[in-house]
Design an enzyme around this catalytic site. Structure first.
Site, short mmCIF file in Angstrom:
data_model
loop_
_atom_site.label_atom_id
_atom_site.label_comp_id
_atom_site.label_asym_id
_atom_site.label_seq_id
_atom_site.Cartn_x
_atom_site.Cartn_y
_atom_site.Cartn_z
N HIS A 209 -45.11 2.70 -4.82
CA HIS A 209 -46.20 2.27 -3.94
C HIS A 209 -46.14 0.77 -3.63
O HIS A 209 -46.53 0.35 -2.55
CB HIS A 209 -47.55 2.71 -4.53
CG HIS A 209 -47.69 4.21 -4.53
ND1 HIS A 209 -48.43 4.91 -5.46
CD2 HIS A 209 -47.14 5.16 -3.70
CE1 HIS A 209 -48.34 6.22 -5.19
NE2 HIS A 209 -47.56 6.38 -4.14
N SER B 219 -49.63 8.02 -1.65
CA SER B 219 -48.96 7.44 -0.47
C SER B 219 -49.70 7.72 0.85
O SER B 219 -49.76 6.82 1.69
CB SER B 219 -47.51 7.93 -0.40
OG SER B 219 -47.43 9.33 -0.50
N ASP C 1 -40.37 11.70 -0.72
CA ASP C 1 -40.75 11.60 -2.14
C ASP C 1 -40.92 12.99 -2.76
O ASP C 1 -42.01 13.38 -3.15
CB ASP C 1 -42.07 10.80 -2.20
CG ASP C 1 -42.59 10.64 -3.61
OD1 ASP C 1 -41.79 10.68 -4.56
OD2 ASP C 1 -43.82 10.48 -3.76
N GLY D 140 -41.58 19.41 4.47
CA GLY D 140 -41.43 18.06 5.01
C GLY D 140 -40.02 17.76 5.50
O GLY D 140 -39.83 16.99 6.44
N HIS E 71 -43.50 14.42 1.72
CA HIS E 71 -43.99 15.07 0.50
C HIS E 71 -45.23 14.29 0.05
O HIS E 71 -45.13 13.36 -0.73
CB HIS E 71 -42.93 15.05 -0.60
CG HIS E 71 -41.70 15.85 -0.27
ND1 HIS E 71 -40.81 15.46 0.71
CD2 HIS E 71 -41.22 17.01 -0.78
CE1 HIS E 71 -39.84 16.35 0.78
NE2 HIS E 71 -40.06 17.29 -0.11
N1 SAM Z 1 -45.85 11.02 -2.07
C1 SAM Z 1 -46.95 11.27 -2.99
C2 SAM Z 1 -47.50 9.95 -3.45
O1 SAM Z 1 -46.73 8.99 -3.61
O2 SAM Z 1 -48.71 9.86 -3.64
C3 SAM Z 1 -46.52 12.12 -4.17
C4 SAM Z 1 -45.74 13.33 -3.82
S1 SAM Z 1 -45.21 14.31 -5.15
C5 SAM Z 1 -44.03 13.34 -5.94
C6 SAM Z 1 -44.24 15.53 -4.33
C7 SAM Z 1 -45.06 16.56 -3.56
O3 SAM Z 1 -44.20 17.31 -2.72
C8 SAM Z 1 -45.76 17.58 -4.44
O4 SAM Z 1 -47.14 17.53 -4.18
C9 SAM Z 1 -45.17 18.93 -4.02
O5 SAM Z 1 -46.13 19.97 -4.00
C10 SAM Z 1 -44.70 18.64 -2.61
N2 SAM Z 1 -43.59 19.45 -2.09
C11 SAM Z 1 -42.57 20.04 -2.77
N3 SAM Z 1 -41.66 20.54 -1.90
C12 SAM Z 1 -42.11 20.22 -0.64
C13 SAM Z 1 -41.57 20.39 0.67
N4 SAM Z 1 -40.39 21.00 0.86
N5 SAM Z 1 -42.28 19.91 1.72
C14 SAM Z 1 -43.46 19.28 1.54
N6 SAM Z 1 -44.01 19.08 0.32
C15 SAM Z 1 -43.34 19.54 -0.76
#
Ligand code: SAM
Length: 296
Positions: A19, A104, A178, A153, A42
């Site tokens: 972040h 994020s 992410d 994503g 993500h």
């Molecule tokens: N970016 C966020 C933050 O910094 O606050 C944290 C994201 S977390 C590390 C990863 C997220 O991606 C999870 O909530 C998961 O459910 C989601 N996820 C997993 N595969 C995905 C995909 N193919 N497309 C979108 N989201 C996905």
């Protein structure tokens, strides 16, 4: 596939690195007048309770955000990127205590310009987290400038890049990638997406978070990203933070990295100053390794 919930990890050392890098990058990009498309492939749930059930189980913010806050009390001056990060978190917490952690999507939303110049596109696949994100974002009444989709994503990028031209005719985009890397194929997907978009939209700023764990795919990812950026003749930056394991610390992630393609020229210096403080502040046991490397 859906066992990962970011709420367990909110505010941990990896979030601190991710972040701070995200905010410092955005601050620079926002200096240009032209509108920009911001994409979070993500997104997670967007907002997390640091006093809730999930975060208490891991208590990971104790070894991240809260430990940093404690260490900063002893410092006279705080590097600007850390200060900015803490100010953003404070703005979500009315009474001075960090109970809410902005993920994020909310950090990006706070920094975007709201006179319809910038667009924020958020993607989250988890059924519960995408619902939570939709409801959290709906409260902002941001209209069509911010959208949330329960979609993959990686796939969604196809519809979004290259981005539409801004009023001044320039096409600008910043993409945060992410994933949770729960499935091994995420590593390959990240590299493939970067390879593809360095061809289709080579001027975009791409930020990739990755875990540093003893797994060949994880080890290879930053190397592959570096090769791809070099082949495309695009500047890159790789920042890593390892907090080490103290006696009795078992399991859990202890190190991660942020790989940025087309980083702001200011980022290297800013992250070095920030990590000089964060590295020792979060170190456990023999930890406190950090590095900021960049293309010359
Ligand atoms: N970016 C966020 C933050 O910094 O606050 C944290 C994201 S977390 C590390 C990863 C997220 O991606 C999870 O909530 C998961 O459910 C989601 N996820 C997993 N595969 C995905 C995909 N193919 N497309 C979108 N989201 C996905």
């Amino acid at each position: 596939m859906f066992s990962y919930r970011h709420a367990f990890h909110a505010g941990n050392h990896a979030d601190v690195l991710k972040h701070i890098t995200l905010l410092a990058t955005m601050r620079h990009l926002m200096q240009k007048e032209a509108g920009i498309t911001l994409i979070d492939t993500h997104s997670g749930a967007g907002l997390y309770r640091l006093d809730g059930d999930y975060s208490q189980k891991g208590a990971e913010a104790q070894d991240g955000l809260f430990k940093l806050l404690g260490a900063l009390e002893k410092l006279d001056t705080i590097p600007e990127p850390i200060e900015d990060y803490l100010e953003q978190i404070a703005s979500f917490n009315a009474n001075g205590e960090a109970r809410i952690y902005p993920g994020s999507p909310f950090l990006m939303q706070r920094l975007m310009r709201h006179e319809s110049r910038d667009r924020l596109r958020l993607f989250e696949l988890h059924p519960t987290d995408s619902r939570a994100l939709m409801s959290n974002i709906a409260q902002l009444e941001a209209g069509r400038t911010v959208t949330v989709s329960r979609e993959d994503g990686f796939e969604a990028l196809k519809k979004l890049l290259p981005p539409p031209a801004s009023a001044t005719g320039s096409k600008r985009a910043m993409v945060l990638i992410d994933p949770s890397y729960e499935i091994k194929s995420d590593y390959m997907k990240v590299a493939n997406v970067i390879q593809e978009y360095l061809k289709r939209f080579s001027t975009g700023t791409y930020l990739v978070w990755y875990p540093i764990i003893p797994r060949p795919e994880a080890h290879d990812l930053p190397r592959r990203l570096r090769t791809l950026a070099n082949q495309a003749q695009k500047p890159w930056l790789n920042a890593t933070l390892a907090i080490g394991r103290g006696p009795g610390d078992e399991g859990g992630l202890v190190a991660s990295g942020m790989f940025v393609i087309n980083p702001p020229f200011t980022l290297k210096d800013q992250l070095r100053k920030a990590l000089e403080v964060i590295g020792p502040a979060l170190a456990r046991g023999n930890g406190k390794e950090w590095k900021v490397e960049a293309s010359s």
